[in-house]
Design an enzyme around this catalytic site. Structure first.
Site, PDB file in Angstrom:
ATOM      1  N   GLY A   1      51.158  23.637  34.684  1.00 32.93           N
ATOM      2  CA  GLY A   1      50.324  23.442  33.494  1.00 32.93           C
ATOM      3  C   GLY A   1      50.470  24.541  32.466  1.00 32.93           C
ATOM      4  O   GLY A   1      49.472  25.106  32.007  1.00 32.93           O
TER       5      GLY A   1
ATOM      6  N   SER B   1      51.878  24.431  29.315  1.00 27.44           N
ATOM      7  CA  SER B   1      52.110  24.067  27.919  1.00 27.44           C
ATOM      8  C   SER B   1      51.088  24.683  26.979  1.00 27.44           C
ATOM      9  O   SER B   1      51.336  24.804  25.776  1.00 27.44           O
ATOM     10  CB  SER B   1      52.108  22.543  27.753  1.00 27.44           C
ATOM     11  OG  SER B   1      50.863  21.995  28.142  1.00 27.44           O
ATOM     12  N   SER B   2      49.939  25.100  27.499  1.00 26.19           N
ATOM     13  CA  SER B   2      48.898  25.677  26.640  1.00 26.19           C
ATOM     14  C   SER B   2      47.901  26.436  27.501  1.00 26.19           C
ATOM     15  O   SER B   2      47.989  26.443  28.733  1.00 26.19           O
ATOM     16  CB  SER B   2      48.172  24.572  25.856  1.00 26.19           C
ATOM     17  OG  SER B   2      47.483  23.710  26.744  1.00 26.19           O
ATOM     18  N   GLY B   3      46.952  27.072  26.831  1.00 26.96           N
ATOM     19  CA  GLY B   3      45.802  27.660  27.505  1.00 26.96           C
ATOM     20  C   GLY B   3      46.107  28.714  28.546  1.00 26.96           C
ATOM     21  O   GLY B   3      46.983  29.559  28.379  1.00 26.96           O
TER      22      GLY B   3
ATOM     23  N   ASP C   1      55.374  17.211  37.320  1.00 23.19           N
ATOM     24  CA  ASP C   1      54.127  16.462  37.201  1.00 23.19           C
ATOM     25  C   ASP C   1      53.407  16.572  38.540  1.00 23.19           C
ATOM     26  O   ASP C   1      53.862  16.025  39.551  1.00 23.19           O
ATOM     27  CB  ASP C   1      54.427  14.996  36.870  1.00 23.19           C
ATOM     28  CG  ASP C   1      53.165  14.149  36.713  1.00 23.19           C
ATOM     29  OD1 ASP C   1      52.062  14.648  37.001  1.00 23.19           O
ATOM     30  OD2 ASP C   1      53.299  12.985  36.298  1.00 23.19           O
TER      31      ASP C   1
ATOM     32  N   SER D   1      40.391  27.078  39.526  1.00 21.62           N
ATOM     33  CA  SER D   1      39.342  26.069  39.579  1.00 21.62           C
ATOM     34  C   SER D   1      38.482  26.177  38.331  1.00 21.62           C
ATOM     35  O   SER D   1      38.996  26.252  37.224  1.00 21.62           O
ATOM     36  CB  SER D   1      38.517  26.250  40.856  1.00 21.62           C
ATOM     37  OG  SER D   1      37.513  25.266  40.960  1.00 21.62           O
TER      38      SER D   1
ATOM     39  N   TYR E   1      34.330  15.688  37.097  1.00 23.79           N
ATOM     40  CA  TYR E   1      35.081  16.938  36.907  1.00 23.79           C
ATOM     41  C   TYR E   1      34.568  18.004  37.870  1.00 23.79           C
ATOM     42  O   TYR E   1      35.355  18.658  38.568  1.00 23.79           O
ATOM     43  CB  TYR E   1      34.958  17.420  35.469  1.00 23.79           C
ATOM     44  CG  TYR E   1      35.655  18.737  35.213  1.00 23.79           C
ATOM     45  CD1 TYR E   1      37.041  18.808  35.145  1.00 23.79           C
ATOM     46  CD2 TYR E   1      34.924  19.918  35.060  1.00 23.79           C
ATOM     47  CE1 TYR E   1      37.689  20.018  34.930  1.00 23.79           C
ATOM     48  CE2 TYR E   1      35.567  21.123  34.839  1.00 23.79           C
ATOM     49  CZ  TYR E   1      36.940  21.169  34.768  1.00 23.79           C
ATOM     50  OH  TYR E   1      37.576  22.375  34.561  1.00 23.79           O
TER      51      TYR E   1
ATOM     52  N   SER F   1      35.714  17.334  41.369  1.00 26.98           N
ATOM     53  CA  SER F   1      37.113  17.667  41.646  1.00 26.98           C
ATOM     54  C   SER F   1      37.287  19.158  41.864  1.00 26.98           C
ATOM     55  O   SER F   1      38.061  19.594  42.722  1.00 26.98           O
ATOM     56  CB  SER F   1      38.014  17.181  40.507  1.00 26.98           C
ATOM     57  OG  SER F   1      37.844  17.951  39.323  1.00 26.98           O
ATOM     58  N   LYS F   2      36.553  19.959  41.104  1.00 30.50           N
ATOM     59  CA  LYS F   2      36.677  21.410  41.229  1.00 30.50           C
ATOM     60  C   LYS F   2      35.937  21.937  42.459  1.00 30.50           C
ATOM     61  O   LYS F   2      36.390  22.892  43.098  1.00 30.50           O
ATOM     62  CB  LYS F   2      36.162  22.088  39.952  1.00 30.50           C
ATOM     63  CG  LYS F   2      37.024  21.813  38.720  1.00 30.50           C
ATOM     64  CD  LYS F   2      38.452  22.306  38.915  1.00 30.50           C
ATOM     65  CE  LYS F   2      39.254  22.243  37.621  1.00 30.50           C
ATOM     66  NZ  LYS F   2      40.621  22.773  37.789  1.00 30.50           N
TER      67      LYS F   2
ATOM     68  N   PHE G   1      36.608  29.198  28.528  1.00 28.80           N
ATOM     69  CA  PHE G   1      37.772  29.793  27.886  1.00 28.80           C
ATOM     70  C   PHE G   1      38.375  28.806  26.899  1.00 28.80           C
ATOM     71  O   PHE G   1      38.254  27.588  27.072  1.00 28.80           O
ATOM     72  CB  PHE G   1      38.819  30.221  28.922  1.00 28.80           C
ATOM     73  CG  PHE G   1      38.452  31.494  29.634  1.00 28.80           C
ATOM     74  CD1 PHE G   1      38.911  32.712  29.167  1.00 28.80           C
ATOM     75  CD2 PHE G   1      37.625  31.467  30.746  1.00 28.80           C
ATOM     76  CE1 PHE G   1      38.555  33.893  29.810  1.00 28.80           C
ATOM     77  CE2 PHE G   1      37.260  32.635  31.388  1.00 28.80           C
ATOM     78  CZ  PHE G   1      37.727  33.858  30.919  1.00 28.80           C
TER      79      PHE G   1
END
Length: 291
Positions: free
Chosen positions: A8, A10-12, A58, A136, A151, A154-155, A184
Site C-alpha cells: 500500500g 501509493s500514498s499516505g 494486490d 492497524s 472497519y 476488520s482492524k 493521520f
C-alpha cells in the site's frame, strides 16, 4: 542491507514509510496495486535520489501475493521486514451496508495481512529472524462509532490475529508489532468512503445519519497529523526489539485509550455524540416512517 517489503505504498503512511526506509539505505520493495498509482511515490524518490523497487501486488489476490513475494526473494534475497500497510475504509450501517463492501474491508484489512505473513514466514523461520509490522488503527482498540462497525471490526480482528501470531512465531526469533495510528492525513482520512461509491447513500432509513457521520469524519480529517510521523513510528518499531505488540501512534490515540480505560460503551457513546454534534451539527432524527 535490510530488505523491507511494504504494501500500500501509493500514498499516505505506506508512501512515507517506503521513503523513510530508503533514506537509511535499506533495500525497499514499495508495493502498489497498479503502476498508475505509483507516480507520487516515484516522483518523491527521484527528488531525493532514492532507490526503490516498486513491485505490483494486490493483497486481496493469492496469486498476486505469491508471485510478488517470490519475485522479490528470487531477485534480492530474503525479506527481513514486512510492513502490512495496505488498507481501505468504508462506512455504512450494519443493517444496510452492501455485503460486497464489507467483504472488501475484510479481504484487504484482515486477509491481506494474513496472505502476506504466510508468504514471508517460511523464509523468516528458516533464517531464524524477521519483523512483521501490521499497520492497524486506533479504531481496532476503541469503541466502534456509528456506521464504522465493519472497519473497526476488520482492524480489531487484525489485532487479535497479531496477538496469536506474536506468540506463535516468537520461538523462531520473529517479532510481530501491531501499530495503531490515530488520525493521520492518509488517503482514507482525506476521503472517507461511506457506502459503495465514497458518498453517503441518498436513500434508506440511515441515510441522513450516515451523511451526518461523513461530515464529522471530514472535520476530524482536517486536523489529522502528518503521515511522516507514523512512518517514523514504523521504522522505530522495526529497530527497537522492545516495542510493545500493541503500539499506538499519535497523541490523539494515546489520549483516547487513556480516556476509555474502564469506561463502558453506554457511558462513552453520549460523549462521542456530543463531540460529533459540535463538529457536524445536530444528529438528524430518523425518518418518521422508519421508526
Amino acid at each position: 542491507m535490510t530488505s523491507v517489503l511494504i504494501t500500500g505504498c501509493s500514498s499516505g503512511i505506506g508512501l512515507e514509510t517506503a521513503l523513510a526506509f530508503a533514506r537509511r539505505g535499506d533495500r525497499v520493495h514499495a508495493c502498489v496495486r497498479n503502476r498508475d498509482t505509483a507516480e507520487q511515490l516515484l516522483g518523491r524518490a527521484r527528488a531525493e535520489d532514492l532507490t526503490l523497487d516498486v513491485p505490483l501486488l494486490d493483497v486481496t489476490d493469492d496469486t498476486s501475493v505469491t508471485a510478488a513475494v517470490t519475485a522479490v526473494q528470487d531477485r534480492h534475497g530474503p525479506i527481513d521486514v514486512l510492513v502490512n500497510n495496505a488498507g481501505v475504509d468504508r462506512t455504512g450501517p450494519v443493517e444496510t451496508m452492501p455485503l460486497d463492501q464489507a467483504r472488501t474491508l475484510m479481504e484487504t484489512n484482515l486477509w491481506g495481512p494474513l496472505r502476506m505473513a504466510r508468504a514471508v514466514l517460511p523464509q523468516m523461520r528458516a533464517r531464524g529472524g524477521g519483523v512483521i509490522v501490521n499497520v492497524s488503527s486506533l479504531a481496532g482498540r476503541t469503541f466502534a462509532v456509528p456506521h464504522g462497525g465493519f472497519y473497526a471490526g476488520s482492524k480489531a480482528a487484525l489485532g487479535a490475529l497479531s496477538e496469536a501470531l506474536y506468540a506463535e512465531v516468537q520461538p523462531f526469533g520473529i517479532r510481530v508489532v501491531c501499530l495503531e495510528p490515530g488520525s493521520f492525513a492518509s488517503a482514507i482520512q482525506r476521503a472517507p468512503a461511506p457506502g459503495t461509491a465514497g458518498q453517503a447513500s441518498g436513500t434508506g432509513p440511515y441515510a441522513a445519519d450516515h451523511a451526518w457521520l461523513a461530515r464529522f469524519l471530514a472535520r476530524v480529517a482536517e486536523g489529522a497529523a502528518d503521515c511522516a510521523e507514523a512512518a517514523e513510528a514504523v521504522v522505530a518499531a522495526v529497530d527497537d526489539p522492545g516495542t510493545a505488540l500493541h503500539t499506538t501512534v499519535g497523541k490523539d490515540a494515546e489520549a483516547a485509550l487513556k480516556f476509555l480505560a474502564g469506561v463502558p460503551y453506554e457511558q462513552w457513546l453520549p460523549s462521542f455524540l456530543d463531540q460529533a454534534q459540535s463538529l457536524a451539527g445536530p444528529r438528524p432524527a430518523p425518518p418518521a416512517g422508519d421508526r
